[in-house]
Design a protein around this motif. Structure first.
Motif, PDB file in Angstrom:
ATOM      1  N   GLU A 222       7.748 -14.193  -5.980  1.00 22.39           N
ATOM      2  CA  GLU A 222       6.616 -15.071  -5.686  1.00 22.39           C
ATOM      3  C   GLU A 222       6.101 -14.807  -4.281  1.00 22.39           C
ATOM      4  OE1 GLU A 222       5.344 -19.793  -5.635  1.00 22.39           O
ATOM      5  OE2 GLU A 222       7.304 -19.177  -6.390  1.00 22.39           O
ATOM      6  N   ALA A 223       4.797 -14.633  -4.173  1.00 20.84           N
ATOM      7  CA  ALA A 223       4.160 -14.443  -2.868  1.00 20.84           C
ATOM      8  C   ALA A 223       3.436 -15.723  -2.458  1.00 20.84           C
ATOM      9  CB  ALA A 223       3.176 -13.283  -2.919  1.00 20.84           C
ATOM     10  N   THR A 224       3.425 -16.008  -1.159  1.00 21.03           N
ATOM     11  CA  THR A 224       2.778 -17.198  -0.620  1.00 21.03           C
ATOM     12  C   THR A 224       1.929 -16.806   0.583  1.00 21.03           C
ATOM     13  OG1 THR A 224       4.515 -17.749   0.984  1.00 21.03           O
ATOM     14  CG2 THR A 224       4.830 -18.510  -1.302  1.00 21.03           C
ATOM     15  N   ARG A 225       1.327 -17.802   1.220  1.00 18.31           N
ATOM     16  CA  ARG A 225       0.515 -17.550   2.411  1.00 18.31           C
ATOM     17  C   ARG A 225       1.327 -16.966   3.564  1.00 18.31           C
ATOM     18  NH1 ARG A 225      -1.477 -23.275   4.643  1.00 18.31           N
ATOM     19  NH2 ARG A 225      -1.654 -23.752   2.431  1.00 18.31           N
ATOM     20  N   ALA A 226       2.635 -17.080   3.500  1.00 13.28           N
ATOM     21  CA  ALA A 226       3.490 -16.555   4.561  1.00 13.28           C
ATOM     22  C   ALA A 226       3.721 -15.048   4.429  1.00 13.28           C
ATOM     23  CB  ALA A 226       4.833 -17.277   4.551  1.00 13.28           C
ATOM     24  N   ASP A 227       3.335 -14.478   3.294  1.00 17.20           N
ATOM     25  CA  ASP A 227       3.666 -13.084   3.002  1.00 17.20           C
ATOM     26  C   ASP A 227       2.513 -12.122   3.279  1.00 17.20           C
ATOM     27  OD1 ASP A 227       6.358 -13.433   1.893  1.00 17.20           O
ATOM     28  OD2 ASP A 227       5.326 -14.498   0.268  1.00 17.20           O
ATOM     29  N   SER A 228       2.892 -10.887   3.592  1.00 18.46           N
ATOM     30  CA  SER A 228       1.940  -9.778   3.614  1.00 18.46           C
ATOM     31  C   SER A 228       1.959  -9.131   2.241  1.00 18.46           C
ATOM     32  CB  SER A 228       2.318  -8.756   4.678  1.00 18.46           C
ATOM     33  OG  SER A 228       2.196  -9.304   5.973  1.00 18.46           O
ATOM     34  N   VAL A 229       0.781  -8.762   1.753  1.00 20.93           N
ATOM     35  CA  VAL A 229       0.658  -8.232   0.396  1.00 20.93           C
ATOM     36  C   VAL A 229      -0.009  -6.861   0.410  1.00 20.93           C
ATOM     37  CG1 VAL A 229      -0.510  -8.568  -1.829  1.00 20.93           C
ATOM     38  CG2 VAL A 229       0.634 -10.496  -0.702  1.00 20.93           C
ATOM     39  N   LEU A 230       0.533  -5.972  -0.416  1.00 22.75           N
ATOM     40  CA  LEU A 230      -0.025  -4.632  -0.603  1.00 22.75           C
ATOM     41  C   LEU A 230      -0.614  -4.551  -2.007  1.00 22.75           C
ATOM     42  CD1 LEU A 230      -0.317  -1.612   0.259  1.00 22.75           C
ATOM     43  CD2 LEU A 230       1.940  -1.238  -0.782  1.00 22.75           C
ATOM     44  N   THR A 231      -1.861  -4.096  -2.114  1.00 26.62           N
ATOM     45  CA  THR A 231      -2.517  -3.918  -3.405  1.00 26.62           C
ATOM     46  C   THR A 231      -2.778  -2.432  -3.640  1.00 26.62           C
ATOM     47  OG1 THR A 231      -3.561  -6.102  -3.547  1.00 26.62           O
ATOM     48  CG2 THR A 231      -4.667  -4.292  -4.681  1.00 26.62           C
ATOM     49  N   LEU A 232      -2.391  -1.950  -4.824  1.00 30.42           N
ATOM     50  CA  LEU A 232      -2.688  -0.590  -5.253  1.00 30.42           C
ATOM     51  C   LEU A 232      -3.715  -0.659  -6.370  1.00 30.42           C
ATOM     52  CD1 LEU A 232       0.954   0.844  -5.534  1.00 30.42           C
ATOM     53  CD2 LEU A 232      -0.452   0.545  -3.484  1.00 30.42           C
ATOM     54  N   SER A 233      -4.754   0.138  -6.281  1.00 29.07           N
ATOM     55  CA  SER A 233      -5.857   0.061  -7.241  1.00 29.07           C
ATOM     56  C   SER A 233      -6.198   1.432  -7.804  1.00 29.07           C
ATOM     57  CB  SER A 233      -7.100  -0.535  -6.558  1.00 29.07           C
ATOM     58  OG  SER A 233      -8.208  -0.537  -7.428  1.00 29.07           O
ATOM     59  N   THR A 234      -6.387   1.489  -9.133  1.00 31.19           N
ATOM     60  CA  THR A 234      -6.788   2.734  -9.784  1.00 31.19           C
ATOM     61  C   THR A 234      -7.712   2.439 -10.952  1.00 31.19           C
ATOM     62  OG1 THR A 234      -5.948   4.852 -10.627  1.00 31.19           O
ATOM     63  CG2 THR A 234      -4.870   2.852 -11.446  1.00 31.19           C
ATOM     64  N   CYS A 235      -8.424   3.442 -11.430  1.00 26.51           N
ATOM     65  CA  CYS A 235      -9.396   3.248 -12.516  1.00 26.51           C
ATOM     66  C   CYS A 235      -8.708   3.006 -13.858  1.00 26.51           C
ATOM     67  CB  CYS A 235     -10.317   4.454 -12.637  1.00 26.51           C
ATOM     68  SG  CYS A 235     -11.519   4.598 -11.308  1.00 26.51           S
ATOM     69  N   SER A 236      -9.429   2.320 -14.751  1.00 27.51           N
ATOM     70  CA  SER A 236      -8.978   2.084 -16.113  1.00 27.51           C
ATOM     71  C   SER A 236     -10.206   1.981 -17.000  1.00 27.51           C
ATOM     72  CB  SER A 236      -8.159   0.785 -16.186  1.00 27.51           C
ATOM     73  OG  SER A 236      -7.699   0.561 -17.504  1.00 27.51           O
ATOM     74  N   ASP A 237     -10.024   2.191 -18.301  1.00 25.46           N
ATOM     75  CA  ASP A 237     -11.124   2.047 -19.274  1.00 25.46           C
ATOM     76  C   ASP A 237     -12.337   2.882 -18.877  1.00 25.46           C
ATOM     77  OD1 ASP A 237      -9.492   0.207 -20.559  1.00 25.46           O
ATOM     78  OD2 ASP A 237     -10.355  -1.483 -19.474  1.00 25.46           O
TER      79      ASP A 237
END
Length: 257
Positions: A222-237
């Protein structure tokens, strides 16, 4: 012997056959070209790993699984900011670069060669040290599984259960470990996915909560406002949507000087 003239119908048949043969030859050429390009890309990736990455020696006090020669990488490209590996996806083993926009590395490799494979690159407005609360990395979804092409295996909850969703980011001064907590499909311009520049406030808390609510399956992270988040994005469809992975920062291990 008197020759018979070809009828109009026969001419059309021969013309059609010629067109079909031409199409087959073109397709065969394109396929062989694709195979060759795929092999060259794989060879280049393996050479980069062999040249710039090494396993930590036994008995080392550094808990990182591998070390990266960033000085060597930056002699090739000053835009290198890190190196990425993902549990269960051995083919994802690449330098991370950051350009002055989010278009150049769509068609250039990390070492600035023109290629449809592009590179794994960071959102140009993010801080290159990964210290933003939300950092975004992009990569093409290639049919041979390279770049972020194999990332969609994490759309399967069983795959996540098997491999754990750990993402390792090596930086010049430290190694960061992230754990995937949410995966989703999103529109290319989704404001609730591709926004950065947050503070530890309610807006960020709601932003992160949206990742949980839209997840394809639940995880025990679980991530909250206290956490740093990494997002990975790639194409689909065929490019109409994006497959997106969100991971929470678990640990930061400074490198031994």
């Amino acid at each position: 012997m008197k020759q018979r003239k070809k009828t109009g119908q026969e001419r059309l048949i021969f013309a059609g056959m010629a067109v079909c043969i031409g199409v087959l030859v073109y397709c065969a050429f394109q396929f062989s070209r694709y195979i060759e390009e795929s092999r060259n890309h794989q060879k280049a990736r393996e050479e980069a790993v062999s040249r710039y990455v090494s396993a930590e020696p036994a008995g080392s006090e550094d808990t990182a699984d591998f070390s990266v020669d960033f000085a060597g990488l930056r002699c090739v490209s000053k835009h290198v900011v890190g190196w990425i590996r993902i549990a269960g996806l051995e083919v994802i083993d690449y330098p991370i670069v950051q350009g002055s926009d989010d278009t150049y590395y769509l068609r250039h490799t990390w070492d600035d060669r023109v290629s449809r494979y592009g590179a794994i690159f960071m959102e140009w407005e993010n801080q290159p040290d990964f210290n933003d609360l939300h950092t975004i990395l992009y990569g093409h979804s290639m049919n041979d599984g390279s770049m972020f092409g194999s990332l969609k295996q994490y759309a399967d909850a069983d795959f996540y259960s098997q491999f754990g969703g750990e993402i390792t980011i090596s930086l010049p001064a430290e190694t960061r470990r992230y754990r995937i907590f949410s995966v989703e499909y999103a529109q290319p311009d989704a404001f609730n996915v591709y926004t950065i520049g947050f503070d530890h406030d309610e807006t960020y808390a709601e932003f992160i909560q949206g990742f949980h609510e839209r997840a394809l399956y639940k995880t025990d992270v679980e991530a909250t406002r206290a956490d740093s988040v990494l997002t990975l994005s790639t194409c689909s469809d065929n490019g109409e949507r994006r497959f997106v992975v969100h991971a929470r920062l678990e640990s930061v291990q400074p490198h031994n000087s």
